[in-house]
Enzyme design. Structure first.
Site, PDB file in Angstrom:
ATOM      1  N   ASP A 243       0.786  -1.239   0.000  1.00  0.00           N
ATOM      2  CA  ASP A 243       0.000   0.000   0.000  1.00  0.00           C
ATOM      3  C   ASP A 243       0.822   1.296   0.000  1.00  0.00           C
ATOM      4  O   ASP A 243       0.478   2.256   0.705  1.00  0.00           O
ATOM      5  CB  ASP A 243      -0.957   0.009   1.195  1.00  0.00           C
ATOM      6  CG  ASP A 243      -1.971  -1.116   1.167  1.00  0.00           C
ATOM      7  OD1 ASP A 243      -1.921  -1.938   0.236  1.00  0.00           O
ATOM      8  OD2 ASP A 243      -2.807  -1.185   2.079  1.00  0.00           O
TER       9      ASP A 243
ATOM     10  N   ASP B  65      -4.794  -0.681  -1.647  1.00  0.00           N
ATOM     11  CA  ASP B  65      -6.183  -0.412  -1.316  1.00  0.00           C
ATOM     12  C   ASP B  65      -6.821   0.075  -2.612  1.00  0.00           C
ATOM     13  O   ASP B  65      -6.222   0.888  -3.338  1.00  0.00           O
ATOM     14  CB  ASP B  65      -6.278   0.694  -0.258  1.00  0.00           C
ATOM     15  CG  ASP B  65      -6.553   0.179   1.133  1.00  0.00           C
ATOM     16  OD1 ASP B  65      -6.392  -1.024   1.378  1.00  0.00           O
ATOM     17  OD2 ASP B  65      -6.918   1.003   1.992  1.00  0.00           O
TER      18      ASP B  65
ATOM     19  N   HIS C 186     -10.640   1.003  -3.295  1.00  0.00           N
ATOM     20  CA  HIS C 186     -12.018   1.054  -2.809  1.00  0.00           C
ATOM     21  C   HIS C 186     -12.989   1.559  -3.872  1.00  0.00           C
ATOM     22  O   HIS C 186     -12.731   2.567  -4.529  1.00  0.00           O
ATOM     23  CB  HIS C 186     -12.110   1.943  -1.576  1.00  0.00           C
ATOM     24  CG  HIS C 186     -11.303   1.455  -0.423  1.00  0.00           C
ATOM     25  ND1 HIS C 186     -11.440   0.188   0.099  1.00  0.00           N
ATOM     26  CD2 HIS C 186     -10.343   2.065   0.322  1.00  0.00           C
ATOM     27  CE1 HIS C 186     -10.612   0.040   1.120  1.00  0.00           C
ATOM     28  NE2 HIS C 186      -9.927   1.159   1.265  1.00  0.00           N
TER      29      HIS C 186
ATOM     30  N   HIS D 113     -16.545   1.253   6.121  1.00  0.00           N
ATOM     31  CA  HIS D 113     -15.100   1.500   6.218  1.00  0.00           C
ATOM     32  C   HIS D 113     -14.827   3.000   6.035  1.00  0.00           C
ATOM     33  O   HIS D 113     -13.887   3.531   6.607  1.00  0.00           O
ATOM     34  CB  HIS D 113     -14.382   0.672   5.157  1.00  0.00           C
ATOM     35  CG  HIS D 113     -12.890   0.762   5.199  1.00  0.00           C
ATOM     36  ND1 HIS D 113     -12.145   0.401   6.305  1.00  0.00           N
ATOM     37  CD2 HIS D 113     -11.983   1.179   4.257  1.00  0.00           C
ATOM     38  CE1 HIS D 113     -10.862   0.576   6.054  1.00  0.00           C
ATOM     39  NE2 HIS D 113     -10.736   1.049   4.828  1.00  0.00           N
TER      40      HIS D 113
ATOM     41  N   HIS E  50     -10.513   7.179   1.079  1.00  0.00           N
ATOM     42  CA  HIS E  50      -9.124   7.094   0.637  1.00  0.00           C
ATOM     43  C   HIS E  50      -9.008   6.004  -0.417  1.00  0.00           C
ATOM     44  O   HIS E  50      -9.809   5.090  -0.459  1.00  0.00           O
ATOM     45  CB  HIS E  50      -8.183   6.792   1.815  1.00  0.00           C
ATOM     46  CG  HIS E  50      -8.514   5.503   2.508  1.00  0.00           C
ATOM     47  ND1 HIS E  50      -9.505   5.404   3.463  1.00  0.00           N
ATOM     48  CD2 HIS E  50      -8.015   4.248   2.360  1.00  0.00           C
ATOM     49  CE1 HIS E  50      -9.590   4.157   3.890  1.00  0.00           C
ATOM     50  NE2 HIS E  50      -8.701   3.428   3.225  1.00  0.00           N
TER      51      HIS E  50
ATOM     52  N   LYS F  17      -7.249  -4.777  -3.072  1.00  0.00           N
ATOM     53  CA  LYS F  17      -8.084  -5.247  -1.968  1.00  0.00           C
ATOM     54  C   LYS F  17      -9.044  -4.159  -1.536  1.00  0.00           C
ATOM     55  O   LYS F  17      -8.801  -2.978  -1.764  1.00  0.00           O
ATOM     56  CB  LYS F  17      -7.205  -5.681  -0.795  1.00  0.00           C
ATOM     57  CG  LYS F  17      -6.301  -4.592  -0.258  1.00  0.00           C
ATOM     58  CD  LYS F  17      -5.328  -5.128   0.775  1.00  0.00           C
ATOM     59  CE  LYS F  17      -4.345  -4.091   1.242  1.00  0.00           C
ATOM     60  NZ  LYS F  17      -4.918  -2.983   1.964  1.00  0.00           N
TER      61      LYS F  17
ATOM     62  N   CYS G 220      -1.967  -2.241   7.689  1.00  0.00           N
ATOM     63  CA  CYS G 220      -1.901  -3.170   6.555  1.00  0.00           C
ATOM     64  C   CYS G 220      -0.611  -3.988   6.510  1.00  0.00           C
ATOM     65  O   CYS G 220      -0.644  -5.154   6.110  1.00  0.00           O
ATOM     66  CB  CYS G 220      -2.136  -2.419   5.255  1.00  0.00           C
ATOM     67  SG  CYS G 220      -3.819  -1.705   5.196  1.00  0.00           S
TER      68      CYS G 220
END
Length: 192
Positions: free
Chosen positions: A9, A57, A59, A65, A79, A104, A147
């Site tokens: 990340d 990440d 999203h 979240h 984010h 993810k 993470c």
């Protein structure tokens, strides 16, 4: 026996200037970039790592979240939203010679890179590593206490020899970082 490096990340939103910045993130990106440069330039027979992979990440709609009033434990400001510059790898992370990238958290919170799927066929990280003959992993990136911690713990659970390169990580807070390092040691993760 093959070793892989997992870069966790190292994204714009987790570095200074991002929506969920971690102090020291840009510096960690630069130092990982230096390591990747040495790896990339080395003779293939002399490389420390057989494979280098990255997690992100990524999203789309991760439910609770994201929050307008985040608690910074279970909920966070938006984010790494897919399609934004925040999801991109930080420019200090150069070169980016990744053998695979694992996204993810598209529709739920996801901290561990082992929750991600690869771009080259949607393979889970553990399966991808096993098909390449990887037995040991080094983990670096952002954030040590979230993470990186989750990825390293899952690597151990999946049976990989696991080392966290602590000089190539940045944590959110000193107290949670120290707690994470203690937990990692207790789980059999090497710290260097």
């Amino acid at each position: 026996m093959a070793r892989a490096l997992i870069v966790v990340d190292v994204q714009n939103d987790f570095c200074e200037g991002g929506s969920l910045a971690v102090a020291g993130g840009a510096d960690v990106a630069f130092r990982i970039g230096e390591l990747l440069h040495r790896w990339h330039e080395a003779d293939p027979d002399d490389r420390q790592y057989a494979y280098v992979v990255a997690t992100r990440d990524h999203h789309i709609d991760p439910g609770d979240h994201f929050s307008r009033e985040p608690d910074f434990v279970h909920s966070w400001p938006p984010h790494c939203v897919a399609g934004t510059d925040g999801v991109s790898f930080h420019p200090n992370l150069d070169p980016q010679p990744f053998d695979a990238i694992f996204d993810k958290g598209e529709y739920a919170a996801a901290y561990s890179g082992f929750e991600g799927k690869s771009h080259d066929g949607g393979h889970p990280l553990a399966d991808w590593l096993r098909t390449k003959g990887v037995t040991d992993v080094d983990v670096c990136g952002i954030a040590t206490d979230y993470c990186v911690r989750a990825t390293a713990l899952d690597a151990r659970k999946e049976g990989f020899g696991t080392t966290v390169l602590t000089t190539l990580t940045a944590g959110v807070a000193e107290s949670t970082t120290q707690k994470a390092l203690t937990e990692l040691r207790a789980a059999g993760v090497d710290l260097t």
